[in-house]
Write an enzyme that holds these catalytic residues in place. Sequence first.
Site, PDB file in Angstrom:
ATOM      1  N   HIS A 130       7.323   5.951  -9.915  1.00 38.71           N
ATOM      2  CA  HIS A 130       6.178   6.093 -10.825  1.00 38.71           C
ATOM      3  C   HIS A 130       6.391   7.236 -11.794  1.00 38.71           C
ATOM      4  CE1 HIS A 130       3.716   3.849  -7.543  1.00 38.71           C
ATOM      5  NE2 HIS A 130       4.508   3.055  -8.242  1.00 38.71           N
TER       6      HIS A 130
ATOM      7  N   THR B  74       2.215   6.214   2.822  1.00 41.98           N
ATOM      8  CA  THR B  74       1.728   5.420   1.692  1.00 41.98           C
ATOM      9  C   THR B  74       0.805   4.317   2.179  1.00 41.98           C
ATOM     10  OG1 THR B  74       2.363   3.961  -0.145  1.00 41.98           O
ATOM     11  CG2 THR B  74       3.811   3.975   1.771  1.00 41.98           C
TER      12      THR B  74
HETATM   13  N1  APR Z   1       0.685  11.968   7.262  1.00 42.97           N
HETATM   14  C1  APR Z   1       0.892  10.628   7.186  1.00 42.97           C
HETATM   15  N2  APR Z   1       0.189   9.812   6.359  1.00 42.97           N
HETATM   16  C2  APR Z   1      -0.752  10.387   5.603  1.00 42.97           C
HETATM   17  C3  APR Z   1      -1.026  11.773   5.621  1.00 42.97           C
HETATM   18  C4  APR Z   1      -0.247  12.570   6.515  1.00 42.97           C
HETATM   19  N3  APR Z   1      -0.437  13.899   6.594  1.00 42.97           N
HETATM   20  N4  APR Z   1      -2.033  12.026   4.738  1.00 42.97           N
HETATM   21  C5  APR Z   1      -2.366  10.831   4.181  1.00 42.97           C
HETATM   22  N5  APR Z   1      -1.616   9.854   4.704  1.00 42.97           N
HETATM   23  C6  APR Z   1      -1.629   8.426   4.390  1.00 42.97           C
HETATM   24  C7  APR Z   1      -3.001   7.873   4.094  1.00 42.97           C
HETATM   25  O1  APR Z   1      -3.629   7.462   5.290  1.00 42.97           O
HETATM   26  C8  APR Z   1      -2.668   6.689   3.190  1.00 42.97           C
HETATM   27  O2  APR Z   1      -2.395   5.529   3.947  1.00 42.97           O
HETATM   28  O3  APR Z   1      -0.890   8.253   3.208  1.00 42.97           O
HETATM   29  C9  APR Z   1      -1.391   7.146   2.479  1.00 42.97           C
HETATM   30  C10 APR Z   1      -1.643   7.602   1.061  1.00 42.97           C
HETATM   31  O4  APR Z   1      -2.075   6.467   0.323  1.00 42.97           O
HETATM   32  P1  APR Z   1      -2.495   6.644  -1.222  1.00 42.97           P
HETATM   33  O5  APR Z   1      -3.428   7.765  -1.342  1.00 42.97           O
HETATM   34  O6  APR Z   1      -2.900   5.281  -1.698  1.00 42.97           O
HETATM   35  O7  APR Z   1      -1.131   7.098  -1.934  1.00 42.97           O
HETATM   36  P2  APR Z   1       0.084   6.193  -2.308  1.00 42.97           P
HETATM   37  O8  APR Z   1       0.272   5.072  -1.331  1.00 42.97           O
HETATM   38  O9  APR Z   1       1.245   7.077  -2.537  1.00 42.97           O
HETATM   39  O10 APR Z   1      -0.383   5.559  -3.724  1.00 42.97           O
HETATM   40  C11 APR Z   1       0.539   4.733  -4.403  1.00 42.97           C
HETATM   41  O11 APR Z   1      -1.034   4.580  -6.241  1.00 42.97           O
HETATM   42  O12 APR Z   1      -2.514   5.576  -7.662  1.00 42.97           O
HETATM   43  C12 APR Z   1      -1.245   5.101  -7.548  1.00 42.97           C
HETATM   44  O13 APR Z   1       0.605   5.839  -8.765  1.00 42.97           O
HETATM   45  C13 APR Z   1      -0.250   6.218  -7.736  1.00 42.97           C
HETATM   46  O14 APR Z   1       1.870   6.548  -6.637  1.00 42.97           O
HETATM   47  C14 APR Z   1       0.498   6.275  -6.425  1.00 42.97           C
HETATM   48  C15 APR Z   1       0.296   4.879  -5.882  1.00 42.97           C
END
Ligand code: APR
Length: 316
Positions: free
Chosen positions: A137, A250
């Site tokens: 991204h 994620t």
């Molecule tokens: N350890 C493990 N998992 C965790 C932790 C932790 N300490 N903290 C949060 N999580 C998990 C959450 O439960 C969730 O499932 O990480 C995940 C984060 O999900 P999102 O907030 O949706 O982030 P991400 O998956 O990276 O988003 C993907 O969405 O908005 C767009 O471009 C943006 O790159 C981003 C993409």
Amino acid sequence: KEPLLTYRTKSEDLKNIQDLARIIKQASHILVVSGAGISVSCGIPDFRSAGGIYERIQKTFSLFDPQEIFDLNVFKESPELFYSFAKEIIPRESTEPSLSHRFIRDLECHQKLLRNYAQNIDGLESIAGIDRVVYCHGSFSAAHCLRCNAHYSLDDIRPDIVTGRVPYCSFCGNRVNWDTNIHESSNNPSSEYKSCIDNNSSTDGEDEDRITPNIIKPDIVFFGEALSDQFFDCFESDRETADLLLVIGTSLQVAPVSKIPFCISAEIPQVLINLEPVGPSDWFDLELIGPCDVIIERLYQLLGWQHGMNHVGCFK
Ligand code: APR
């Protein structure tokens, strides 16, 4: 029973974290998909959890969908929306990578990392020294003018970002005379300035030029934008080469990265390390549910690896 861990497993030889450590020891082409969860312990909120970035955006702006703040068309129409929030998400020099970032680097040090498909835009993978990273991204490391594609660094636009101002291109923005659409004289045309004239010399570009605003946009991938060729080129070969998939921190909500687990060979073991189960239930061969740093700390112990915590280079 491991503390803080719950398991869901469906395969006989990958029943628990001990089995995963054994498989990591045997693997040499590990594909890692990482997301915002691996930076949470660095003080950077994720997007979709309670208290995350989207909840903060929703509290600040009355948007139909908080993701609009990262939508390219919205950005072109109302860049002040993104730039009134960008200071919350730009990388800070003082932020240190997490144990999870360093684990990915240590996989590389042990010649086991095929590629890290990173979704985050905080750049902590590079701070941790991970070479084989694809920033799916994009990142804040550079920025470009939407109209003339002039290149800017984060430091060029940081003063605007921290004050919530929209940065405009200084090569093409204030030199276009809309009535005549010619570039007013400049006392020191730089190469970008010249390339800007080239960009706008073609007649059919003039209409397009009128609607393309001379806003500087960070090189992060907005919704509505294609991912880099690098992503597709790397994955085309990696999907055949990987011998283990680790999905860490994620929600797997955003394509095409969220499709990776479904685009690699079914024989390749797939493991989720996440605070919550994600993806189709019973998709992963093993789900280690808990804080990723805690799970990875246990993996370090089982692997007998020292932490790469205090250096970026590989220990010899
Ligand atoms: N350890 C493990 N998992 C965790 C932790 C932790 N300490 N903290 C949060 N999580 C998990 C959450 O439960 C969730 O499932 O990480 C995940 C984060 O999900 P999102 O907030 O949706 O982030 P991400 O998956 O990276 O988003 C993907 O969405 O908005 C767009 O471009 C943006 O790159 C981003 C993409």
